[in-house]
Design an enzyme around this catalytic site. Structure first.
Site, PDB file in Angstrom:
ATOM      1  N   SER A 156       0.795  -1.239   0.000  1.00 12.18           N
ATOM      2  CA  SER A 156       0.000   0.000   0.000  1.00 12.18           C
ATOM      3  C   SER A 156       0.824   1.285   0.000  1.00 12.18           C
ATOM      4  CB  SER A 156      -0.956   0.002   1.189  1.00 12.18           C
ATOM      5  OG  SER A 156      -1.986  -0.915   0.957  1.00 12.18           O
ATOM      6  N   LYS A 163       0.343   3.207  -3.068  1.00  9.22           N
ATOM      7  CA  LYS A 163      -0.930   3.884  -3.370  1.00  9.22           C
ATOM      8  C   LYS A 163      -0.759   5.400  -3.482  1.00  9.22           C
ATOM      9  CE  LYS A 163      -3.846   0.335  -1.195  1.00  9.22           C
ATOM     10  NZ  LYS A 163      -4.567  -0.039   0.049  1.00  9.22           N
ATOM     11  N   TYR A 185      -2.992  -3.378 -10.543  1.00 12.06           N
ATOM     12  CA  TYR A 185      -2.946  -3.168  -9.089  1.00 12.06           C
ATOM     13  C   TYR A 185      -2.040  -4.184  -8.394  1.00 12.06           C
ATOM     14  CZ  TYR A 185      -4.492  -2.933  -4.216  1.00 12.06           C
ATOM     15  OH  TYR A 185      -4.516  -2.843  -2.846  1.00 12.06           O
ATOM     16  N   TYR A 192      -4.616   3.532   7.891  1.00 11.35           N
ATOM     17  CA  TYR A 192      -5.949   2.911   7.973  1.00 11.35           C
ATOM     18  C   TYR A 192      -6.646   3.259   9.277  1.00 11.35           C
ATOM     19  CZ  TYR A 192      -3.558   0.462   4.345  1.00 11.35           C
ATOM     20  OH  TYR A 192      -2.822   0.186   3.242  1.00 11.35           O
ATOM     21  N   VAL A 224       1.473  -3.665   3.703  1.00  9.20           N
ATOM     22  CA  VAL A 224       1.597  -4.967   4.372  1.00  9.20           C
ATOM     23  C   VAL A 224       2.909  -5.684   4.049  1.00  9.20           C
ATOM     24  CG1 VAL A 224      -0.866  -5.407   4.771  1.00  9.20           C
ATOM     25  CG2 VAL A 224       0.185  -6.144   2.621  1.00  9.20           C
TER      26      VAL A 224
HETATM   27  N1  GLN Z   1      -1.690  -5.709  -1.962  1.00  8.10           N
HETATM   28  C1  GLN Z   1      -2.307  -5.524  -0.693  1.00  8.10           C
HETATM   29  C2  GLN Z   1      -3.799  -5.778  -0.782  1.00  8.10           C
HETATM   30  O1  GLN Z   1      -4.411  -5.329  -1.679  1.00  8.10           O
HETATM   31  C3  GLN Z   1      -2.025  -4.146  -0.173  1.00  8.10           C
HETATM   32  C4  GLN Z   1      -2.675  -3.895   1.168  1.00  8.10           C
HETATM   33  C5  GLN Z   1      -1.801  -3.146   2.141  1.00  8.10           C
HETATM   34  O2  GLN Z   1      -0.600  -2.989   1.969  1.00  8.10           O
HETATM   35  N2  GLN Z   1      -2.396  -2.725   3.229  1.00  8.10           N
HETATM   36  O3  GLN Z   1      -4.365  -6.429   0.055  1.00  8.10           O
END
Ligand code: GLN
Length: 305
Positions: free
Chosen positions: A61, A64, A189, A241, A259
């Site tokens: 993420s 993003k 993605y 988050y 993550v």
């Molecule tokens: N690729 C992960 C997902 O879509 C990214 C989520 C994250 O880093 N919080 O679940």
């Protein structure tokens, strides 16, 4: 600074031992939970690092924010935010519930998976390969590293297990939120999430944001100031988050986690900080990484509040 970073790693390590690498993407569960690294880049491009700062990991993420900046540069703020909201959710990053219960199916913000998948569909390019190449070359500039590419094994692992993200994308296609074919958007993605960096790359990206879009190394303007400002605001309100509130109190820096264990932080006008610790807490944020940032922010009095 070097000593401060060594102390920060020592402070963070016991917390890292309490976390666990992400397992819902099987390939990520192979990461070493004991890794913890940090890097700092100043506004003059000076660099410091400590711990496992050279270990490569997937952005997940943290990517993003780059995708959001590129999509806004490509399509304009008005278009992007006609499809994606600006409000924090208080729900986990992969939550599906608000898409149906809110009056409009618009994902609440571009930092949760739903919003980020939608944002992906706005990136300009003739096909997936073209869009991915544009995104990677933008990330290479932000990180000042021409070698950045994506990890095929992690991409494949998420592609074969990403049922929930597929559900989010299909729901949004039905609600007329995403552009193009659902599977194309997901393929972009999943590859975007698998882009590999190290803590120094994230620190460099944080430093660009801290400098309102200017590269601390070349002086080149990589992002218009208003877009850097917008992204930093999302980082404060939604970057961690449903832990964004506590993080704002304890660290007080615009930050984005992933993550894969990375966190990119920007101390405006001062420095970029990249941390890496794959052992995650219950909200999917790096357990040790948060503590490293807490230590640095308090010792250097970096909180923006
Ligand atoms: N690729 C992960 C997902 O879509 C990214 C989520 C994250 O880093 N919080 O679940």
């Amino acid at each position: 600074m070097k000593n401060l970073l060594i102390d920060a790693i020592n402070f963070g390590l016991p917390y890292a031992y309490e976390g666990k690498p992400a397992a819902y993407i099987p390939e990520l569960s192979k990461m070493n939970p004991k890794h913890l690294g940090v890097a700092v880049v100043s506004m003059k491009g000076e660099m410091w690092y400590s711990g496992d700062s050279e270990v490569r990991f997937t952005m997940q993420s943290t990517s993003k924010i780059a995708a959001l900046m590129l999509a806004i540069m490509d399509r304009g703020e008005q278009y992007v935010f006609s499809k994606v909201g600006m409000e924090p959710t208080g729900d986990p990053f992969n939550s599906i519930i608000k898409l149906e219960t809110m009056k409009s199916a618009k994902p609440l913000n571009p930092m949760i998976n739903a919003g980020a998948i939608a944002v992906n569909s706005f990136i300009a390019g003739a096909n997936i390969e073209d869009k991915l190449n544009r995104l990677i070359s933008f990330i290479r500039k932000l990180c000042h590293n021409d070698k950045i590419w994506f990890n095929e094994a992690v991409y494949k692992s998420e592609n074969t297990t990403g049922y929930r993200n597929r559900a989010l994308a299909n729901f949004m296609k039905d609600a007329n939120i995403i552009d193009g074919e659902v599977e194309d958007v997901l393929q972009l993605y999943f590859r975007q999430c698998a882009i590999e960096v190290n803590a120094m790359d994230l620190a460099m990206m944080g430093a660009v944001l801290a400098g309102d879009g200017k590269s601390p190394v070349t002086g080149e303007i990589l992002i218009p100031k208003n877009i850097a400002r917008l992204v930093k605001t999302f980082m404060v309100t939604c970057g961690m988050y449903d832990a964004s509130g506590e993080f704002a109190v304890r660290v007080g820096l615009p930050s984005k986690s992933g993550v894969g264990g990375g966190i990119v932080a920007a101390a405006p006008g001062k420095m970029g900080i990249g941390v890496f610790g794959p052992a995650l807490d219950s909200k999917g944020n790096s357990a040790g990484g948060i503590k490293v940032l807490e230590y640095i922010s308090s010792k250097l009095d970096l909180s923006i509040f």
